[in-house]
Design a protein around this motif. Sequence first.
Motif, PDB file in Angstrom:
ATOM      1  N   HIS B 385       0.733  -1.258   0.105  1.00 20.38           N
ATOM      2  CA  HIS B 385       0.025  -0.021  -0.134  1.00 20.38           C
ATOM      3  C   HIS B 385       0.863   1.271  -0.081  1.00 20.38           C
ATOM      4  N   TYR B 386       0.811   2.057  -0.964  1.00 23.73           N
ATOM      5  CA  TYR B 386       1.595   3.389  -1.072  1.00 23.73           C
ATOM      6  C   TYR B 386       0.460   4.313  -1.040  1.00 23.73           C
ATOM      7  N   GLY B 387       0.515   5.014   0.029  1.00 18.13           N
ATOM      8  CA  GLY B 387      -0.361   5.942   0.187  1.00 18.13           C
ATOM      9  C   GLY B 387      -1.907   5.890  -0.137  1.00 18.13           C
ATOM     10  N   GLY B 388      -2.364   4.792   0.542  1.00 20.17           N
ATOM     11  CA  GLY B 388      -3.841   4.449  -0.008  1.00 20.17           C
ATOM     12  C   GLY B 388      -4.026   3.701  -1.366  1.00 20.17           C
ATOM     13  N   GLU B 389      -3.007   3.676  -1.969  1.00 21.78           N
ATOM     14  CA  GLU B 389      -2.986   2.853  -3.240  1.00 21.78           C
ATOM     15  C   GLU B 389      -2.288   1.715  -3.377  1.00 21.78           C
ATOM     16  N   GLU B 390      -2.864   0.701  -3.799  1.00 13.86           N
ATOM     17  CA  GLU B 390      -2.282  -0.711  -3.831  1.00 13.86           C
ATOM     18  C   GLU B 390      -1.465  -0.778  -5.045  1.00 13.86           C
ATOM     19  N   VAL B 391      -0.239  -1.156  -4.793  1.00 14.30           N
ATOM     20  CA  VAL B 391       0.633  -1.433  -5.940  1.00 14.30           C
ATOM     21  C   VAL B 391       1.325  -2.802  -5.835  1.00 14.30           C
ATOM     22  N   THR B 392       1.082  -3.668  -7.026  1.00 20.10           N
ATOM     23  CA  THR B 392       1.405  -4.851  -7.104  1.00 20.10           C
ATOM     24  C   THR B 392       2.528  -4.950  -8.127  1.00 20.10           C
ATOM     25  N   HIS B 393       3.552  -5.866  -7.644  1.00 16.56           N
ATOM     26  CA  HIS B 393       4.585  -6.204  -8.519  1.00 16.56           C
ATOM     27  C   HIS B 393       4.629  -7.656  -8.529  1.00 16.56           C
ATOM     28  N   THR B 394       5.005  -8.209  -9.912  1.00 16.32           N
ATOM     29  CA  THR B 394       5.181  -9.448 -10.377  1.00 16.32           C
ATOM     30  C   THR B 394       6.583  -9.832 -10.441  1.00 16.32           C
ATOM     31  N   LEU B 395       6.898 -10.963  -9.861  1.00 13.12           N
ATOM     32  CA  LEU B 395       8.145 -11.323 -10.111  1.00 13.12           C
ATOM     33  C   LEU B 395       8.249 -12.555 -10.700  1.00 13.12           C
ATOM     34  N   SER B 396       9.140 -12.780 -11.511  1.00 12.32           N
ATOM     35  CA  SER B 396       9.404 -14.222 -12.049  1.00 12.32           C
ATOM     36  C   SER B 396      10.785 -14.388 -12.105  1.00 12.32           C
ATOM     37  N   ALA B 397      11.107 -15.847 -11.563  1.00 10.30           N
ATOM     38  CA  ALA B 397      12.457 -15.957 -11.686  1.00 10.30           C
ATOM     39  C   ALA B 397      12.705 -17.063 -12.938  1.00 10.30           C
ATOM     40  N   ASP B 398      13.881 -17.428 -12.835  1.00 10.92           N
ATOM     41  CA  ASP B 398      14.337 -18.134 -14.279  1.00 10.92           C
ATOM     42  C   ASP B 398      13.748 -19.667 -14.139  1.00 10.92           C
ATOM     43  N   SER B 399      13.777 -20.279 -12.889  1.00  8.55           N
ATOM     44  CA  SER B 399      13.444 -21.560 -12.764  1.00  8.55           C
ATOM     45  C   SER B 399      12.138 -21.819 -11.813  1.00  8.55           C
ATOM     46  N   ARG B 400      12.101 -22.733 -11.638  1.00  7.64           N
ATOM     47  CA  ARG B 400      11.159 -23.341 -10.514  1.00  7.64           C
ATOM     48  C   ARG B 400      11.801 -23.418  -9.118  1.00  7.64           C
ATOM     49  N   GLU B 401      13.050 -23.797  -9.040  1.00 11.00           N
ATOM     50  CA  GLU B 401      13.861 -23.728  -7.875  1.00 11.00           C
ATOM     51  C   GLU B 401      14.186 -22.315  -7.563  1.00 11.00           C
ATOM     52  N   ASP B 402      14.523 -21.331  -8.521  1.00 13.32           N
ATOM     53  CA  ASP B 402      14.581 -20.120  -7.934  1.00 13.32           C
ATOM     54  C   ASP B 402      13.587 -19.508  -7.441  1.00 13.32           C
ATOM     55  N   THR B 403      12.324 -19.862  -7.756  1.00 14.93           N
ATOM     56  CA  THR B 403      10.888 -19.277  -7.377  1.00 14.93           C
ATOM     57  C   THR B 403      10.959 -19.753  -5.933  1.00 14.93           C
ATOM     58  N   HIS B 404      11.011 -21.041  -5.721  1.00 15.93           N
ATOM     59  CA  HIS B 404      10.941 -21.623  -4.546  1.00 15.93           C
ATOM     60  C   HIS B 404      11.901 -21.020  -3.386  1.00 15.93           C
ATOM     61  N   ARG B 405      13.106 -20.696  -3.986  1.00 14.62           N
ATOM     62  CA  ARG B 405      14.150 -20.043  -3.191  1.00 14.62           C
ATOM     63  C   ARG B 405      13.644 -18.708  -2.619  1.00 14.62           C
ATOM     64  N   TRP B 406      13.114 -17.941  -3.556  1.00 13.45           N
ATOM     65  CA  TRP B 406      12.663 -16.571  -3.368  1.00 13.45           C
ATOM     66  C   TRP B 406      11.666 -16.569  -2.523  1.00 13.45           C
ATOM     67  N   MET B 407      10.756 -17.475  -2.699  1.00 16.86           N
ATOM     68  CA  MET B 407       9.785 -17.663  -1.678  1.00 16.86           C
ATOM     69  C   MET B 407       9.999 -17.963  -0.288  1.00 16.86           C
ATOM     70  N   GLU B 408      11.093 -18.800  -0.227  1.00 14.92           N
ATOM     71  CA  GLU B 408      11.571 -19.279   1.017  1.00 14.92           C
ATOM     72  C   GLU B 408      12.065 -17.965   1.665  1.00 14.92           C
ATOM     73  N   ALA B 409      12.861 -17.171   0.732  1.00 16.46           N
ATOM     74  CA  ALA B 409      13.587 -16.080   1.328  1.00 16.46           C
ATOM     75  C   ALA B 409      12.562 -15.240   2.117  1.00 16.46           C
ATOM     76  N   PHE B 410      11.623 -14.837   1.137  1.00 18.36           N
ATOM     77  CA  PHE B 410      10.443 -14.046   1.714  1.00 18.36           C
ATOM     78  C   PHE B 410       9.776 -14.534   3.187  1.00 18.36           C
ATOM     79  N   TRP B 411       9.392 -15.857   3.092  1.00 15.59           N
ATOM     80  CA  TRP B 411       8.829 -16.367   4.240  1.00 15.59           C
ATOM     81  C   TRP B 411      10.005 -16.287   5.575  1.00 15.59           C
ATOM     82  N   GLN B 412      11.219 -16.387   5.251  1.00 18.69           N
ATOM     83  CA  GLN B 412      12.129 -16.279   6.156  1.00 18.69           C
ATOM     84  C   GLN B 412      12.139 -14.667   6.742  1.00 18.69           C
ATOM     85  N   GLN B 413      12.107 -13.725   5.782  1.00 18.45           N
ATOM     86  CA  GLN B 413      12.244 -12.322   5.995  1.00 18.45           C
ATOM     87  C   GLN B 413      11.001 -12.037   6.798  1.00 18.45           C
ATOM     88  N   PHE B 414      10.022 -12.589   6.580  1.00 19.20           N
ATOM     89  CA  PHE B 414       8.731 -12.040   7.389  1.00 19.20           C
ATOM     90  C   PHE B 414       8.857 -12.733   8.716  1.00 19.20           C
TER      91      PHE B 414
END
Lengths: 151, 655
Positions: B385-414
């Motif tokens: 949410h940036y100032g009342g507005e919802e902004v969404t970014h979409t990320l795409s990784a090169d491979s499935r494993e990378d996507t998993h790793r990024w998701m894992e990283a986000f979960w860990q960060q949270f």
Amino acid sequence: MVCAVILLLNFGYQTMEMPFCILKGSSVHDVGDSALHFTFYQRIEICKLRQGEHLILGFSIGGGIDQDPGQNPFSEDKSDKGIYVTRVTPGGPAEVAGLMMGDKVMQVNGWDMTMVTHDQARKRLTKKNEDIVRLLVTRKSLEQAVRHSMM
Amino acid sequence: MPMDRYADMEDKLRILEDLNMMYIRQIALSLQDSNIQKKIDHEIRMRDGACKLLAACSQREQALEASKSLLTCNTRIMAYMSELQRMKEAQVMQRVALRSSDAGPTDDRLPCKGKVAISDLRIPLMWKDTEYFKNKGELHRCAVFCLLQVGAEIHDTDMVIVDRTLTDICFDNTIVFEASPGFELRVELYSCCSEEDYSTGNTPRKLASKLSSSLGRSAGKKLRVAMDPGACSPISNGGGATLLLPLPTVVGPKYHLLAHTTLSLSHVQDSFRTHDLSISGNEECSHWVPLYGSVCCRLAAQPHCMTQQMMSGCLKVKQFGGDPQSWTNVYGVLKGTNLFCYHRQEDVEANIQPAFTISINKKTRIRASEKDLHNKAQSICISNHYGGEEVTHTLSADSREDTHRWMEAFWQQFYDMSQWKQCCDDLMKIELPSPRKPTLVTSKQGSLYHEMVIDTSDDISTVTDILARRMQELELRSQLGTSPPWMSLFEDSPGCPRTHNRLPHSPLRCPRPGLLSSEASLTSDSDSPCSTSPCSRHSGWAEPLSLSSHSSHFRPRTLSLDAKLSTLRGRGCGGVLQCSCQPPSSSSLAPIPAQRVPQATLSCSNSTSSNSSSEGSHSPELSDGTPFSHPSSARQSLRNLRAKLDPRNWLQSQV
């Protein structure tokens, strides 16, 4: 009522005695003070008691020119380095003779006790060849009693 | 206690200690962890060194420093041993769990560790107002320091000498720990009276009592096997098993725990905060320092998720709602509360600004989206949410494993952010302690003004002599560098010229590195010009201020009875009186602590209870009804006790 007190004037180690005369004069102990002072003394004669191989008098002394006068609980002037009676054994020869705690011992058998070390004082009281000691003491309460009686 | 029995016990202790170390080594071997073993060995070597130093040193400051090192080493050894025990038990539990195989797959997500820094410790003191106005000459001084512990990591602060001129105890150290968010930082304040003679008589008794007590809760069978079930002091740790820790006997100053508190994540803040102290000990103790009851400090934390790159890699980013084909190739770096997207990987090193930044904070929502029609792999949607507005970014990784790793990283960060809580809002600053420089100028606890005593019979040339000597000392001190103060014991003391002046030993007051032994040596042979005055004979006990009475220095007393009595009295009654017989040199500028001066608060005891039958016990310091909580009766009883221990303050003789 006149108490049987004797007023003395001390000049150094000699005493001039004026019996039954209440003289106003300054004692040498009041150095630097030009006002008139009274100092009242009392004579106390203690017969030593033999206990075993010791002759005891039945009291304790504190003070001396080598002692800390500020710790003397009996002296009024906390720079007074004289010898004071700190304890009197109940029933002992000193109590019988009328010595009281807080008395300041001025003389013992004619020897001055106002400018002696603690050890010297003790020695003068415990001479083995003497059976009787004659003390000259002064007492605050005595002074107060006489003052009151004179008013 | 007879010496031969004492020697026997010493032997037993040594054997037990060897067995103990064997046991520790066995555990370490089985754990295949030599790290802790090395640490324990190192600490034991340090401890031996500190013991030897304590036995060898003669300076009070050196002894205090050595004793502090000893306490720290002992605490560290115990902590490492406990850690080892815990690890061993964890391993055993793990093996048991694997064998029983009833534990399902658990979510073993662990939060990241972080740096926890405590700095600017300040402990306010609460001296009674009577203390401030007492000018009896000597100060009741205590040496204090803090021990800070997180897990098995123990650090000590520098030692500070405390007297009534201080309103707060300040420790300038910044200490940084590596800890997880569930940390418990234990702050312990130790103090030791800095004037007492070190009693040598206590130690054998302590030994005897320790040895006579039985093992108590004996450890597991390993312990029985490993050592002779003799008597020793059992130290139990969290695991339930007891470890035997024979403590070496030491003669010297002993620190006692004065206060403690425990800080945790909830106390972390980017500013100063005040925390409560639990005080153990009371006025009766020799090591007592009147604490106000709180400690101020700055406790900051830098979780690694905020300072380190948690994840990085190549990504394709598209803003939602944009052209489906407008994918941007970026190099993403997940750090702190942001996902920095750089044009190229090299930009990260070059410190070029990222192309754009996506916030990753507790309000961000991240989900894996369904397979995009145009992409084979899953993509990640990040909504903010940036100032009342919802902004969404979409990320795409090169491979499935990378996507998993990024998701894992986000979960860990949270997860990390949820664990570290307020530390992840903003990055807190931690100033790393800079390498210590030798303190050249006078420390905060004294000034040249206080340290110089000028006798009235001195002339100006002696003043310049004092100044010249101090300049020399400062130079020498800077040459010595950062060696701990007690190292000077092993260094040749530089030959400073000894003049006829007395240099007061208030340098001993200040914990400065280097020259303690040499400075002290300056005073030992000083020939006081007033030594022939008649007053000084009687003033040995009277004047802690005056330095003409060289009784306050290291010169041995003469053997006359008067001198003997004077030393005893000097110890007992320093500072009480107003002696009319003032030696001429009492024109000192400030209260200078003499060598053997007792505590000022207790000196008035001598006047009261030295005469056992005196009714009038006057206590000029305590007659006022102080609003402070300490009862005066406790003080009186302590005074009486002190007087009883030193009865010959105002001699009384029975005739």
